[in-house]
Design a protein around this motif. Structure first.
Motif, PDB file in Angstrom:
ATOM      1  N   GLU A 125       0.839  -1.206   0.000  1.00 27.28           N
ATOM      2  CA  GLU A 125       0.000   0.000   0.000  1.00 27.28           C
ATOM      3  C   GLU A 125       0.873   1.254   0.000  1.00 27.28           C
ATOM      4  O   GLU A 125       0.578   2.225  -0.691  1.00 27.28           O
ATOM      5  CB  GLU A 125      -0.938   0.007   1.200  1.00 27.28           C
ATOM      6  CG  GLU A 125      -2.119  -0.915   1.045  1.00 27.28           C
ATOM      7  CD  GLU A 125      -3.062  -0.862   2.230  1.00 27.28           C
ATOM      8  OE1 GLU A 125      -2.602  -0.613   3.376  1.00 27.28           O
ATOM      9  OE2 GLU A 125      -4.269  -1.081   2.017  1.00 27.28           O
ATOM     10  N   GLU A 126       1.956   1.229   0.770  1.00 25.46           N
ATOM     11  CA  GLU A 126       2.883   2.366   0.793  1.00 25.46           C
ATOM     12  C   GLU A 126       3.473   2.607  -0.604  1.00 25.46           C
ATOM     13  O   GLU A 126       3.559   3.750  -1.057  1.00 25.46           O
ATOM     14  CB  GLU A 126       3.997   2.093   1.805  1.00 25.46           C
ATOM     15  CG  GLU A 126       4.980   3.215   1.969  1.00 25.46           C
ATOM     16  CD  GLU A 126       6.065   2.864   2.990  1.00 25.46           C
ATOM     17  OE1 GLU A 126       7.236   3.141   2.694  1.00 25.46           O
ATOM     18  OE2 GLU A 126       5.738   2.308   4.052  1.00 25.46           O
ATOM     19  N   ASP A 127       3.852   1.539  -1.284  1.00 26.67           N
ATOM     20  CA  ASP A 127       4.378   1.663  -2.649  1.00 26.67           C
ATOM     21  C   ASP A 127       3.302   2.208  -3.595  1.00 26.67           C
ATOM     22  O   ASP A 127       3.594   3.037  -4.460  1.00 26.67           O
ATOM     23  CB  ASP A 127       4.870   0.307  -3.163  1.00 26.67           C
ATOM     24  CG  ASP A 127       6.055  -0.220  -2.376  1.00 26.67           C
ATOM     25  OD1 ASP A 127       6.769   0.583  -1.745  1.00 26.67           O
ATOM     26  OD2 ASP A 127       6.255  -1.458  -2.382  1.00 26.67           O
ATOM     27  N   LEU A 128       2.083   1.745  -3.420  1.00 25.95           N
ATOM     28  CA  LEU A 128       0.970   2.214  -4.234  1.00 25.95           C
ATOM     29  C   LEU A 128       0.772   3.716  -4.041  1.00 25.95           C
ATOM     30  O   LEU A 128       0.624   4.461  -5.017  1.00 25.95           O
ATOM     31  CB  LEU A 128      -0.304   1.455  -3.864  1.00 25.95           C
ATOM     32  CG  LEU A 128      -1.603   1.921  -4.514  1.00 25.95           C
ATOM     33  CD1 LEU A 128      -1.609   1.631  -6.006  1.00 25.95           C
ATOM     34  CD2 LEU A 128      -2.784   1.236  -3.836  1.00 25.95           C
ATOM     35  N   TYR A 129       0.805   4.158  -2.794  1.00 27.13           N
ATOM     36  CA  TYR A 129       0.613   5.583  -2.512  1.00 27.13           C
ATOM     37  C   TYR A 129       1.747   6.424  -3.107  1.00 27.13           C
ATOM     38  O   TYR A 129       1.518   7.527  -3.585  1.00 27.13           O
ATOM     39  CB  TYR A 129       0.487   5.842  -1.011  1.00 27.13           C
ATOM     40  CG  TYR A 129      -0.677   5.117  -0.372  1.00 27.13           C
ATOM     41  CD1 TYR A 129      -1.863   4.891  -1.063  1.00 27.13           C
ATOM     42  CD2 TYR A 129      -0.588   4.641   0.931  1.00 27.13           C
ATOM     43  CE1 TYR A 129      -2.921   4.221  -0.477  1.00 27.13           C
ATOM     44  CE2 TYR A 129      -1.648   3.975   1.519  1.00 27.13           C
ATOM     45  CZ  TYR A 129      -2.808   3.764   0.817  1.00 27.13           C
ATOM     46  OH  TYR A 129      -3.857   3.097   1.400  1.00 27.13           O
ATOM     47  N   TRP A 130       2.989   5.889  -3.098  1.00 30.37           N
ATOM     48  CA  TRP A 130       4.106   6.618  -3.704  1.00 30.37           C
ATOM     49  C   TRP A 130       3.843   6.804  -5.203  1.00 30.37           C
ATOM     50  O   TRP A 130       4.019   7.903  -5.741  1.00 30.37           O
ATOM     51  CB  TRP A 130       5.436   5.895  -3.490  1.00 30.37           C
ATOM     52  CG  TRP A 130       6.577   6.680  -4.056  1.00 30.37           C
ATOM     53  CD1 TRP A 130       7.320   7.616  -3.407  1.00 30.37           C
ATOM     54  CD2 TRP A 130       7.060   6.658  -5.413  1.00 30.37           C
ATOM     55  NE1 TRP A 130       8.240   8.175  -4.270  1.00 30.37           N
ATOM     56  CE2 TRP A 130       8.109   7.607  -5.512  1.00 30.37           C
ATOM     57  CE3 TRP A 130       6.715   5.931  -6.544  1.00 30.37           C
ATOM     58  CZ2 TRP A 130       8.803   7.828  -6.693  1.00 30.37           C
ATOM     59  CZ3 TRP A 130       7.413   6.158  -7.730  1.00 30.37           C
ATOM     60  CH2 TRP A 130       8.444   7.098  -7.788  1.00 30.37           C
ATOM     61  N   SER A 131       3.439   5.726  -5.863  1.00 27.35           N
ATOM     62  CA  SER A 131       3.190   5.802  -7.307  1.00 27.35           C
ATOM     63  C   SER A 131       2.032   6.743  -7.614  1.00 27.35           C
ATOM     64  O   SER A 131       2.111   7.525  -8.564  1.00 27.35           O
ATOM     65  CB  SER A 131       2.908   4.409  -7.877  1.00 27.35           C
ATOM     66  OG  SER A 131       4.051   3.594  -7.765  1.00 27.35           O
ATOM     67  N   GLN A 132       0.968   6.665  -6.831  1.00 32.34           N
ATOM     68  CA  GLN A 132      -0.158   7.581  -7.030  1.00 32.34           C
ATOM     69  C   GLN A 132       0.303   9.027  -6.849  1.00 32.34           C
ATOM     70  O   GLN A 132      -0.065   9.906  -7.622  1.00 32.34           O
ATOM     71  CB  GLN A 132      -1.287   7.267  -6.056  1.00 32.34           C
ATOM     72  CG  GLN A 132      -2.025   6.000  -6.383  1.00 32.34           C
ATOM     73  CD  GLN A 132      -2.993   5.580  -5.287  1.00 32.34           C
ATOM     74  OE1 GLN A 132      -2.836   5.918  -4.111  1.00 32.34           O
ATOM     75  NE2 GLN A 132      -4.004   4.810  -5.666  1.00 32.34           N
ATOM     76  N   GLY A 133       1.124   9.253  -5.833  1.00 29.60           N
ATOM     77  CA  GLY A 133       1.645  10.596  -5.583  1.00 29.60           C
ATOM     78  C   GLY A 133       2.532  11.077  -6.713  1.00 29.60           C
ATOM     79  O   GLY A 133       2.490  12.251  -7.091  1.00 29.60           O
ATOM     80  N   ALA A 134       3.336  10.176  -7.266  1.00 30.33           N
ATOM     81  CA  ALA A 134       4.205  10.552  -8.390  1.00 30.33           C
ATOM     82  C   ALA A 134       3.371  10.947  -9.608  1.00 30.33           C
ATOM     83  O   ALA A 134       3.652  11.959 -10.256  1.00 30.33           O
ATOM     84  CB  ALA A 134       5.153   9.401  -8.735  1.00 30.33           C
ATOM     85  N   VAL A 135       2.341  10.168  -9.900  1.00 30.46           N
ATOM     86  CA  VAL A 135       1.469  10.491 -11.040  1.00 30.46           C
ATOM     87  C   VAL A 135       0.765  11.831 -10.799  1.00 30.46           C
ATOM     88  O   VAL A 135       0.689  12.674 -11.700  1.00 30.46           O
ATOM     89  CB  VAL A 135       0.451   9.357 -11.302  1.00 30.46           C
ATOM     90  CG1 VAL A 135      -0.614   9.786 -12.300  1.00 30.46           C
ATOM     91  CG2 VAL A 135       1.172   8.100 -11.803  1.00 30.46           C
ATOM     92  N   ASP A 136       0.287  12.044  -9.576  1.00 26.31           N
ATOM     93  CA  ASP A 136      -0.353  13.330  -9.241  1.00 26.31           C
ATOM     94  C   ASP A 136       0.630  14.490  -9.394  1.00 26.31           C
ATOM     95  O   ASP A 136       0.278  15.555  -9.913  1.00 26.31           O
ATOM     96  CB  ASP A 136      -0.904  13.309  -7.810  1.00 26.31           C
ATOM     97  CG  ASP A 136      -2.107  12.395  -7.649  1.00 26.31           C
ATOM     98  OD1 ASP A 136      -2.689  11.979  -8.675  1.00 26.31           O
ATOM     99  OD2 ASP A 136      -2.455  12.081  -6.486  1.00 26.31           O
ATOM    100  N   MET A 137       1.863  14.277  -8.944  1.00 27.88           N
ATOM    101  CA  MET A 137       2.884  15.325  -9.038  1.00 27.88           C
ATOM    102  C   MET A 137       3.208  15.634 -10.494  1.00 27.88           C
ATOM    103  O   MET A 137       3.353  16.803 -10.868  1.00 27.88           O
ATOM    104  CB  MET A 137       4.149  14.903  -8.288  1.00 27.88           C
ATOM    105  CG  MET A 137       5.223  15.961  -8.262  1.00 27.88           C
ATOM    106  SD  MET A 137       4.774  17.418  -7.299  1.00 27.88           S
ATOM    107  CE  MET A 137       4.890  16.783  -5.655  1.00 27.88           C
ATOM    108  N   ILE A 138       3.303  14.605 -11.313  1.00 25.38           N
ATOM    109  CA  ILE A 138       3.568  14.792 -12.740  1.00 25.38           C
ATOM    110  C   ILE A 138       2.463  15.647 -13.367  1.00 25.38           C
ATOM    111  O   ILE A 138       2.744  16.574 -14.128  1.00 25.38           O
ATOM    112  CB  ILE A 138       3.702  13.425 -13.457  1.00 25.38           C
ATOM    113  CG1 ILE A 138       4.986  12.727 -13.003  1.00 25.38           C
ATOM    114  CG2 ILE A 138       3.665  13.595 -14.981  1.00 25.38           C
ATOM    115  CD1 ILE A 138       5.040  11.242 -13.328  1.00 25.38           C
ATOM    116  N   GLU A 139       1.227  15.347 -13.007  1.00 25.80           N
ATOM    117  CA  GLU A 139       0.100  16.117 -13.543  1.00 25.80           C
ATOM    118  C   GLU A 139       0.122  17.557 -13.027  1.00 25.80           C
ATOM    119  O   GLU A 139      -0.259  18.477 -13.737  1.00 25.80           O
ATOM    120  CB  GLU A 139      -1.214  15.433 -13.189  1.00 25.80           C
ATOM    121  CG  GLU A 139      -1.421  14.134 -13.945  1.00 25.80           C
ATOM    122  CD  GLU A 139      -2.642  13.355 -13.502  1.00 25.80           C
ATOM    123  OE1 GLU A 139      -3.433  13.866 -12.670  1.00 25.80           O
ATOM    124  OE2 GLU A 139      -2.804  12.215 -13.977  1.00 25.80           O
ATOM    125  N   CYS A 140       0.584  17.755 -11.808  1.00 27.24           N
ATOM    126  CA  CYS A 140       0.583  19.084 -11.192  1.00 27.24           C
ATOM    127  C   CYS A 140       1.718  19.972 -11.723  1.00 27.24           C
ATOM    128  O   CYS A 140       1.483  21.121 -12.071  1.00 27.24           O
ATOM    129  CB  CYS A 140       0.684  18.935  -9.681  1.00 27.24           C
ATOM    130  SG  CYS A 140       0.659  20.485  -8.778  1.00 27.24           S
TER     131      CYS A 140
END
Length: 151
Positions: A125-140
């Motif tokens: 789950e921690e790895d999943l949240y990192w990846s989700q955060g990276a995708v969000d950051m890329i979009e931002c």
């Protein structure tokens, strides 16, 4: 406790996680060679972490009297573009976390294996949240700005 069910679940994850870990290692090396040192090291370190889980699962199989198997790996395409890879890996992680939740139900009768898998689920789950955060950051901040943070 159904030992066979636990052994089968653990073996499934030993096989899949070994394959995934090796992909992370290779992807890390590709990213480092492209100059994305931080991202590359993240995935190389992730390989090491995942192989520690493989060891725990293997030890538990042996504790249960099971036989550990080296099963064949599927061919996986390596992705040179870091953003494309993170998005592809995110999809795999989402499916994997869902699978882990379902697997947990079948292991409830084996508290030791359940606790090991519970720890693994938290890690995933921690790895999943990192990846989700990276995708969000890329979009931002945009692809180029995000890639710059990975140098």
């Amino acid at each position: 406790m159904d030992k066979q069910k636990s052994i089968e679940a653990l073996q499934f994850f030993v096989t899949g996680l070994s394959e995934g870990a090796l992909v992370h290692k290779m992807q890390g090396q590709i990213f480092k060679s492209e100059g994305f040192t931080k991202l590359g090291q993240k995935y190389i370190d992730h390989f090491t972490e995942e192989m520690e889980w493989v060891e725990k699962f293997t030890d538990r199989i042996l504790d249960l009297g099971g036989e550990v198997k080296m099963q064949g790996m599927k061919e996986r395409e390596l992705i040179k573009n870091p953003v494309d890879y993170i998005k592809a890996d995110l999809a795999i992680q989402e499916a994997g976390v869902d699978l882990l939740y379902k697997c947990m139900e079948t292991l409830a009768g084996d508290p030791t294996t359940y606790e090991i898998m519970k720890g693994y689920l938290a890690d995933e789950e921690e790895d999943l949240y990192w990846s989700q955060g990276a995708v969000d950051m890329i979009e931002c901040i945009g692809v180029q700005n995000w890639l710059f943070t990975q140098v």
